[in-house]
Design a protein around this motif. Structure first.
Motif, PDB file in Angstrom:
ATOM      1  N   VAL A 353     162.591  -6.995 -35.567  1.00  0.00           N
ATOM      2  CA  VAL A 353     162.317  -7.238 -36.983  1.00  0.00           C
ATOM      3  C   VAL A 353     163.475  -6.677 -37.798  1.00  0.00           C
ATOM      4  O   VAL A 353     163.837  -5.505 -37.640  1.00  0.00           O
ATOM      5  CB  VAL A 353     160.988  -6.580 -37.422  1.00  0.00           C
ATOM      6  N   SER A 354     164.068  -7.529 -38.636  1.00  0.00           N
ATOM      7  CA  SER A 354     165.137  -7.108 -39.541  1.00  0.00           C
ATOM      8  C   SER A 354     164.714  -7.418 -40.972  1.00  0.00           C
ATOM      9  O   SER A 354     164.151  -8.485 -41.239  1.00  0.00           O
ATOM     10  CB  SER A 354     166.449  -7.830 -39.217  1.00  0.00           C
ATOM     11  N   ILE A 355     164.999  -6.487 -41.882  1.00  0.00           N
ATOM     12  CA  ILE A 355     164.588  -6.635 -43.276  1.00  0.00           C
ATOM     13  C   ILE A 355     165.785  -6.396 -44.172  1.00  0.00           C
ATOM     14  O   ILE A 355     166.433  -5.342 -44.094  1.00  0.00           O
ATOM     15  CB  ILE A 355     163.464  -5.642 -43.632  1.00  0.00           C
ATOM     16  N   LEU A 356     166.115  -7.374 -44.989  1.00  0.00           N
ATOM     17  CA  LEU A 356     167.162  -7.237 -46.003  1.00  0.00           C
ATOM     18  C   LEU A 356     166.485  -7.170 -47.361  1.00  0.00           C
ATOM     19  O   LEU A 356     165.755  -8.096 -47.738  1.00  0.00           O
ATOM     20  CB  LEU A 356     168.132  -8.419 -45.954  1.00  0.00           C
ATOM     21  N   ALA A 357     166.691  -6.091 -48.086  1.00  0.00           N
ATOM     22  CA  ALA A 357     166.099  -5.917 -49.409  1.00  0.00           C
ATOM     23  C   ALA A 357     167.207  -5.953 -50.450  1.00  0.00           C
ATOM     24  O   ALA A 357     168.206  -5.244 -50.327  1.00  0.00           O
ATOM     25  CB  ALA A 357     165.347  -4.587 -49.483  1.00  0.00           C
ATOM     26  N   THR A 358     167.057  -6.790 -51.461  1.00  0.00           N
ATOM     27  CA  THR A 358     168.082  -6.947 -52.486  1.00  0.00           C
ATOM     28  C   THR A 358     167.516  -6.617 -53.864  1.00  0.00           C
ATOM     29  O   THR A 358     166.302  -6.505 -54.041  1.00  0.00           O
ATOM     30  CB  THR A 358     168.630  -8.388 -52.502  1.00  0.00           C
ATOM     31  N   GLY A 359     168.430  -6.481 -54.832  1.00  0.00           N
ATOM     32  CA  GLY A 359     167.997  -6.150 -56.180  1.00  0.00           C
ATOM     33  C   GLY A 359     167.333  -4.792 -56.253  1.00  0.00           C
ATOM     34  O   GLY A 359     166.441  -4.560 -57.071  1.00  0.00           O
ATOM     35  N   VAL A 360     167.769  -3.858 -55.391  1.00  0.00           N
ATOM     36  CA  VAL A 360     167.139  -2.541 -55.337  1.00  0.00           C
ATOM     37  C   VAL A 360     167.566  -1.714 -56.546  1.00  0.00           C
ATOM     38  O   VAL A 360     168.759  -1.579 -56.823  1.00  0.00           O
ATOM     39  CB  VAL A 360     167.503  -1.801 -54.031  1.00  0.00           C
ATOM     40  N   ARG A 361     166.613  -1.158 -57.236  1.00  0.00           N
ATOM     41  CA  ARG A 361     166.888  -0.321 -58.401  1.00  0.00           C
ATOM     42  C   ARG A 361     167.226   1.086 -57.940  1.00  0.00           C
ATOM     43  O   ARG A 361     166.515   1.681 -57.145  1.00  0.00           O
ATOM     44  CB  ARG A 361     165.672  -0.282 -59.327  1.00  0.00           C
ATOM     45  N   ASN A 362     168.326   1.629 -58.464  1.00  0.00           N
ATOM     46  CA  ASN A 362     168.697   3.033 -58.209  1.00  0.00           C
ATOM     47  C   ASN A 362     168.740   3.355 -56.723  1.00  0.00           C
ATOM     48  O   ASN A 362     168.098   4.286 -56.248  1.00  0.00           O
ATOM     49  CB  ASN A 362     167.709   3.982 -58.896  1.00  0.00           C
ATOM     50  N   ILE A 363     169.546   2.585 -55.998  1.00  0.00           N
ATOM     51  CA  ILE A 363     169.555   2.753 -54.544  1.00  0.00           C
ATOM     52  C   ILE A 363     170.070   4.115 -54.120  1.00  0.00           C
ATOM     53  O   ILE A 363     169.703   4.641 -53.068  1.00  0.00           O
ATOM     54  CB  ILE A 363     170.394   1.636 -53.870  1.00  0.00           C
ATOM     55  N   ASP A 364     170.917   4.746 -54.942  1.00  0.00           N
ATOM     56  CA  ASP A 364     171.481   6.047 -54.549  1.00  0.00           C
ATOM     57  C   ASP A 364     170.404   7.118 -54.426  1.00  0.00           C
ATOM     58  O   ASP A 364     170.600   8.136 -53.768  1.00  0.00           O
ATOM     59  CB  ASP A 364     172.527   6.494 -55.581  1.00  0.00           C
ATOM     60  N   SER A 365     169.236   6.886 -55.059  1.00  0.00           N
ATOM     61  CA  SER A 365     168.168   7.873 -54.964  1.00  0.00           C
ATOM     62  C   SER A 365     167.087   7.448 -53.986  1.00  0.00           C
ATOM     63  O   SER A 365     166.040   8.052 -53.892  1.00  0.00           O
ATOM     64  CB  SER A 365     167.526   8.098 -56.338  1.00  0.00           C
ATOM     65  N   THR A 366     167.354   6.349 -53.242  1.00  0.00           N
ATOM     66  CA  THR A 366     166.354   5.846 -52.302  1.00  0.00           C
ATOM     67  C   THR A 366     166.719   6.201 -50.881  1.00  0.00           C
ATOM     68  O   THR A 366     167.540   7.083 -50.629  1.00  0.00           O
ATOM     69  CB  THR A 366     166.220   4.313 -52.437  1.00  0.00           C
ATOM     70  N   ASN A 367     166.093   5.463 -49.953  1.00  0.00           N
ATOM     71  CA  ASN A 367     166.307   5.638 -48.525  1.00  0.00           C
ATOM     72  C   ASN A 367     165.733   6.935 -48.000  1.00  0.00           C
ATOM     73  O   ASN A 367     166.109   7.410 -46.931  1.00  0.00           O
ATOM     74  CB  ASN A 367     167.795   5.559 -48.140  1.00  0.00           C
TER      75      ASN A 367
END
Length: 369
Positions: A353-367
């Motif tokens: 399973v591979s997931i590509l998520a786009t339009g992520v808001r404020n990615i630097d504070s995620t993950n």
């Protein structure tokens, strides 16, 4: 799924579309979103349907980008051409000189082994704008691959993206950021380059090497660690390639794919493989919790592409529905989601399973998982 079962399912879907609108609504609620393009198999195109497919190009910039593409090149199928932009001699293996695509190289700085700064690299690359533009215009979609933090990749990749955007070419960037031990200066340089890339690309997928280290065993060899980064490039490239060339069990329309990949914001991705009785849950949750994706990033996304791979005839409709439902429970309800399902005999009894998520808001504070 063998062809007989596929046609049986297509017949069921045909019967479903013949139901009254009210009955369709009830069935849709129960079954979830049905695949619009299930019959879009490469052997079953409708008479008169256009066979014109986008021309895909891969542009590697700087040492890190060129090294990565060199290692992955034989796994990047359906390429129309490649372009290497670097400060020293071409790195592509000689065996690819006779490949069915064009391999072009542009040397920046008259063969300098190292450029002093990103500003100098960009200034030198400006002398080659015509050549870069001519190469880019051969493609409809380009992947720009670079490492950020150094001079060549950080200075020239944004310029290439700007040229591609001006030429009307759909542009995706795959870049890596330097690990913390390389120092604050390279980190700041990488952030400046990333800021410039965001202005000119449809989506930027960032490989944070510090986060990728979370998946590395303490005894992992250096080349094995780089292979993890290579795998993330393939995780980005492969689903998009399959979606475009439409030879899966379930494909998605190219326009829908572009819509998902052009959502404003950053992009993130995760991938995982599992086998056994609980493979569906294990692979899906592990992909969501991948260090380069994470629940928070998925929850802040505006677009999602889910790719499901398994051995031929080894994926049921119920399994597909469950995977998509798990992703949907985390992604925002308003996020646009498309999916593809395709077979890969090399997987054996495993499910990927591979997931590509786009339009992520404020990615630097995620993950954060």
């Amino acid at each position: 799924m063998n062809r007989r079962k596929l046609f049986q399912l297509l017949g069921m879907l045909g019967a479903w579309t013949a139901l009254p609108a009210q009955a369709q609504a009830v069935n849709a609620e129960v079954l979830g979103a049905l695949p619009r393009d299930l019959a879009n198999d490469c052997e079953n195109r409708m008479p008169g349907q256009s066979t014109t497919l986008p021309r895909i190009g891969v542009i590697s910039v700087g040492g890190a980008g060129c090294n990565m593409v060199t290692r992955c090149l034989d796994m990047l199928s359906n390429l129309s051409g490649t372009l290497e932009i670097n400060a020293h001699a071409a790195r592509y293996p000689k065996g690819f000189k006779n490949a069915p695509w064009a391999n072009d190289t542009i040397l920046i700085g008259e063969g300098c082994e190292k450029l002093s700064s990103r500003q100098v690299a960009r200034a030198m690359a400006l002398e080659h704008v015509a050549a870069i533009e001519a190469a880019v215009k051969r493609f409809d979609l380009v992947f720009i691959v670079a490492g950020l933090g150094g001079a060549t990749g950080t200075g020239i990749a944004p310029l290439v993206a700007e040229i591609a955007k001006r030429a009307g070419v759909f542009t995706l960037c795959f870049v890596s950021t330097p690990p913390e031990f390389e120092g604050e200066n390279r980190a700041k340089t990488a952030l400046r380059g990333l800021s410039e890339l965001r202005k000119h690309t449809n989506s930027v997928f960032v490989v944070n090497l510090d986060r990728l280290l979370e998946r590395a065993d303490k005894n992992m060899m250096l080349d094995e660690f780089f292979a993890l980064a290579d795998q993330m490039l393939l995780t980005l490239y492969h689903p998009i390639n399959v979606a475009i060339f439409g030879c899966g069990v379930v494909d998605c329309d190219y326009r829908d794919l572009k819509h998902v990949l052009t959502q404003p914001g950053d992009a993130a991705m995760g991938s995982a493989t599992a086998e056994g009785e609980n493979r569906l849950m294990q692979a899906t949750i592990a992909a969501i919790n991948h260090p380069l994706l994470g629940r928070d990033a998925l929850a802040r996304s505006r677009g999602v592409l889910v790719s499901i791979r398994s051995h031929a005839g080894d994926l049921t409709f119920v399994e597909t529905k469950k995977i998509l439902n798990i992703v949907r429970t985390i992604a925002p309800i308003e996020a646009d989601m498309v999916y593809i399902a395709h077979s890969e005999d090399a997987l054996g009894e495993s499910l990927e399973v591979s997931i590509l998520a786009t339009g992520v808001r404020n990615i630097d504070s995620t993950n954060e998982t």
